[in-house]
Design a protein around this motif. Structure first.
Motif, mmCIF file in Angstrom:
data_model
loop_
_atom_site.group_PDB
_atom_site.id
_atom_site.type_symbol
_atom_site.label_atom_id
_atom_site.label_comp_id
_atom_site.label_asym_id
_atom_site.label_seq_id
_atom_site.Cartn_x
_atom_site.Cartn_y
_atom_site.Cartn_z
ATOM 1 N N ASP B 19 0.843 -1.208 0.000
ATOM 2 C CA ASP B 19 0.000 0.000 0.000
ATOM 3 C C ASP B 19 0.872 1.250 0.000
ATOM 4 N N SER B 22 2.356 1.687 -3.329
ATOM 5 C CA SER B 22 1.373 2.227 -4.281
ATOM 6 C C SER B 22 1.205 3.725 -4.084
ATOM 7 N N ARG B 23 1.123 4.095 -2.824
ATOM 8 C CA ARG B 23 0.956 5.538 -2.554
ATOM 9 C C ARG B 23 2.159 6.330 -3.057
ATOM 10 N N GLU B 27 2.374 9.209 -6.234
ATOM 11 C CA GLU B 27 2.908 10.566 -6.253
ATOM 12 C C GLU B 27 3.731 10.824 -7.507
#
Lengths: 463, 334
Positions: B19, B22-23, B27
């Motif tokens: 996660d 992915s974050r 960006e």
């Protein structure tokens, strides 16, 4: 396996398997329904029971049910398949399949309440159509289904015919052997199945029998009437001669004939001078009546024979015989059916004030009435407004009493004339080239011999 | 073969890290969550990825960001027509040493964890072939001497769908070596606004390191331990088999495609923190896996049909289970 998901999986597996079976079954059921409906309709139209068709249909349903099972069996869902299907339909990311394999936990039952809905339009319509078409075939009216309903009453003409036969038998007017023939013919009609009583052919046969009986009754009545007239004439002549002889007491013959002389008995005897003409007419009548379909009763025939042949019939016996003949004639006339001829006769009787001796047509005039060929009644009404002329010197009588009140077209009376055809004339072989018999009928014979009124009536009858 | 499936704790840890990854990539690549997810899935499945899109959409930035976030060594090779295989793999150079003259192997740019093969279709087939062989074997052979590539080793190749003149389209056999072919879509206005606000021309994006090489190798191993239910295996097999029965498709997908789809499905399940792959994973990854492995027939090309449409059609027509529900059973819902 989790009990909740196991139960749901089994339920879904059963539902899906039934759905596959139904989809394999439905089209074949629709086809079977159509075929069975055709079979049932054919059976019904053939007048046979539909039980065979229904049984065959039921056997067909079982057969296609088994066939559908065999075809659908490979698609039946097992519990793992059902779990995977629940995974997919409920978007469970294959948690159930994995849990079954021991990977991961079973989803919480409290969050899920699987509901299976049916969409039966595709499979249900053929089944419903098959059932509907079979039900329709069982219920739709067919010609035979109407025939299968037995009529509650026999044709009325049968009762009339039977009544006439029984009365002729009771009153000892017609020969019992001939009446047995009539009974046998009527019994043959009655022996048909009840559903055929009112079929066209049966009614035709009934009409034919009724008309034949009418004609036979008419002929019998005419014969009896003629015999009665002949005897009445003889009686009248004997009375006249007796009176003359009574005026000359020394005449032994006169005393014998008048019956007033001692030792001659109570009866008045027919004079010998009158006997040959009247006897000859009576003999002819007897022969004609013997040849008819309703011959005289043996007792009556013996009495007439004795009246014809025996000179020693008393006046009382003669009167009794005349009365019996008159009664027999009335009975025969009353027994005829309500046909056109009967109605016309009734008109004639009503207009003429009843068939009394004084107002009845003469024997010659009435002979045509009783020997009709079936084409017409032999009597023709004289209608107001029509100009009638005498034809060949034959008398045309009009019995109407209140012509002032009659409207155009009302029957004013009847014209009756004698036909010259005597079907009983010929009795044996004749030499070559000679014609002793004018025949028993035929349209030309009757048409040529009809009076203008009768011809006019025939034209209107067949118009 | 006994496989130990991931424990819930392992799954939870992996999910948290992925996660975060992915974050971080989000960006770098604004407004493309599916693309980011697919790139991560491809890497977790240990596959190479072909990226197709117009210039300037952020392909290079994505690869750079990935390398930083994963703590991997990254190199970029700009493919040109005059690029030679040795320029990629490395070459032997005669070196003067104290022991005398001898040939020493100088590693090429392919010796990195993450290689960006930019505009791969501009190189000659010979050079492409050298790269693709290295992708498959995860080693290069120079002058009879084999050199292993670092682990993990990923190639993210790009190609432009325009300016095709003077290019060398990759042969189908070589395309098959890429796990995914991902397409960069056009960004909408909102994404463009975000890009304008948060980026500056000429400056790389600051991406934090989320994990390191060893941990990422562990995650790749974890993805391979994810359970693949039998029903999903059957679905993948039927789906790949169906590519051979379509009239519009001249050549269908290979067994490698089926393996790729299975591996990718497991990686996607790990990304979601699940112990098992699912039908949904297969559906989500069917297009990236199959679109470059199916060759359209002549008539389909004339009709202007696209491989993506055919994949969609396959996904519609091939039921997830062969023994599914009949049409008379309307729906199962909760």
């Amino acid at each position: 396996m989790d009990p909740f998901w196991g139960r749901e999986a089994r339920r879904l597996a059963w539902s899906a398997s039934f759905g596959w079976w139904l989809e394999a079954f439905a089209p074949a059921f629709a086809v079977l329904g159509a075929l069975d409906a055709a079979l049932i309709l054919a059976l019904r139209e053939g007048g046979r029971g539909v039980g065979g068709g229904v049984l065959l249909g039921a056997a067909g349903v079982v057969a296609i049910g088994i066939r559908a099972y065999v075809r659908a069996r490979p698609r039946f869902l097992e519990v793992p398949d059902a779990l995977a299907e629940l995974d997919w339909r409920l978007r469970l990311d294959n948690q159930l399949s994995s849990a079954l394999a021991g990977v991961g936990a079973w989803p919480s039952p409290s969050r899920w309440r699987p509901v299976v809905t049916w969409r039966l339009r595709g499979a249900g319509l053929p089944v419903a159509a098959g059932l509907a078409i079979v039900a329709l075939a069982l219920r739709v009216p067919t010609p035979d289904s109407d025939r299968n309903v037995a009529p509650a009453f026999q044709p009325a003409a049968w009762a009339q015919i039977e009544g006439a036969i029984e009365r002729l038998d009771d009153e000892r007017i017609a020969d019992p052997r001939a009446l047995e023939t009539w009974r046998a013919r009527l019994a043959e009609l009655e022996s048909k199945p009840a559903r055929e009583w009112y079929e066209h052919q049966q009614l035709e046969a009934t009409d034919t029998l009724s008309e034949q009986l009418d004609r036979a009754l008419t002929r019998l009545a005419n014969g009896l009437g003629d015999a009665k007239s002949a005897l009445t004439e003889r009686q009248a002549s004997a009375r006249g001669l007796g009176a003359e002889r009574t005026a000359a007491p020394g005449d032994a013959a006169g005393r014998r004939l008048s019956g007033t002389g001692p030792g001659d008995g109570p009866a008045t005897q027919t004079p010998a001078t009158q006997r040959p003409g009247a006897s000859e007419r009576l003999r002819k009548l007897m022969r004609a009546m013997e040849a008819s379909r309703l011959p005289l009763h043996p007792d009556l025939r013996r009495q007439l024979d004795s009246a014809t042949e025996s000179p020693a019939m008393s006046q009382q016996e003669l009167e009794q015989l005349i009365a019996r003949l008159e009664e027999g004639q009335r009975t025969a006339l009353n027994m005829r059916s309500q046909s056109a001829s009967r109605q016309l006769d009734e008109i004639a009787e009503r207009v003429a004030g009843g068939p009394s001796d004084g107002e009845r047509p003469t024997t010659q005039n009435r002979s045509a009435h009783g020997t009709g060929s079936g084409r017409g009644p032999g009597t023709a009404p004289l209608l107001i407004g029509e100009v009638k002329t005498a034809h060949d010197g034959k008398p045309e009588e009009v019995f109407g009493k209140e012509k002032a009140k009659a409207a155009l077209g009302d029957p004013a009376g009847l014209s009756q004339s004698e036909h010259t055809v005597d079907p009983s004339e010929y009795r044996g072989p004749t030499r070559a080239g000679a014609i002793a018999d004018r025949g028993r009928g035929g349209e030309a014979t009757w048409s040529d011999s009809l009076s203008p009124d009768e011809q006019e009536y025939l034209k209107r009858w067949f118009r | 073969m006994s496989v130990t499936h991931p424990t819930p704790a392992e799954l939870e840890g992996a999910r948290r890290e992925l996660d975060a990854l992915s974050r971080a990539l989000g960006e770098v690549l604004f407004g493309q969550p599916t693309l980011v997810e697919n790139v991560l899935t491809g890497l977790l499945a240990g596959g190479h990825i072909l990226l197709e899109g117009l210039p300037g959409l952020g392909k290079t930035q994505l690869v750079k960001g990935l390398a930083r976030a994963l703590g991997l060594e990254q190199k970029r090779i700009q493919f040109t027509p005059d690029l030679m295989p040795g320029d990629i793999t490395g070459t032997l150079i005669l070196q003067e040493t104290s022991a005398g003259r001898r040939f020493e192997f100088h590693r090429g740019p392919i010796f990195a964890h993450l290689v960006l093969a930019d505009e791969i279709n501009r190189a000659s087939p010979k050079t492409q072939s050298a790269l693709l062989e290295a992708m498959q074997e995860r080693s290069v052979t120079v002058m009879g001497e084999s050199h292993s590539l670092p682990s993990p080793f990923f190639v993210l190749a790009t190609q432009n769908p325009i300016e095709l003149e003077g290019t060398y389209p990759l042969p189908e056999a070589q395309l098959d070596r890429f796990l995914f072919k991902l397409e960069f879509g056009r960004s909408d206005v909102a994404v463009l606004e975000q890009i304008i606000r948060k980026r500056e021309l000429g400056r790389d994006v600051e991406v934090p390191q989320v994990t390191d090489r060893d941990r990422f190798v562990e995650l790749i191993g974890l993805a391979r331990r994810v359970h693949l239910p039998d029903v999903v295996v059957r679905y993948i097999a039927r789906l790949v088999d169906a590519t051979h029965t379509q009239a519009a498709i001249r050549f269908g997908a290979s067994p490698r495609a089926a393996l790729s789809l299975a591996g990718a499905a497991k990686a996607r399940a790990l990304l979601a923190g699940r112990p098992n792959a699912s039908f949904e994973d297969v559906l989500a990854l069917a297009k990236p896996v199959l679109r470059h492995r199916m060759i359209l027939g002549f008539e389909a090309k004339l009709e202007g049909r696209h491989v993506e449409d055919l994949v969609d059609e396959l996904l519609r027509t091939v039921e997830v289970q062969e023994r599914g529900l009949p049409a008379s059973l309307g729906a199962v819902r909760s």
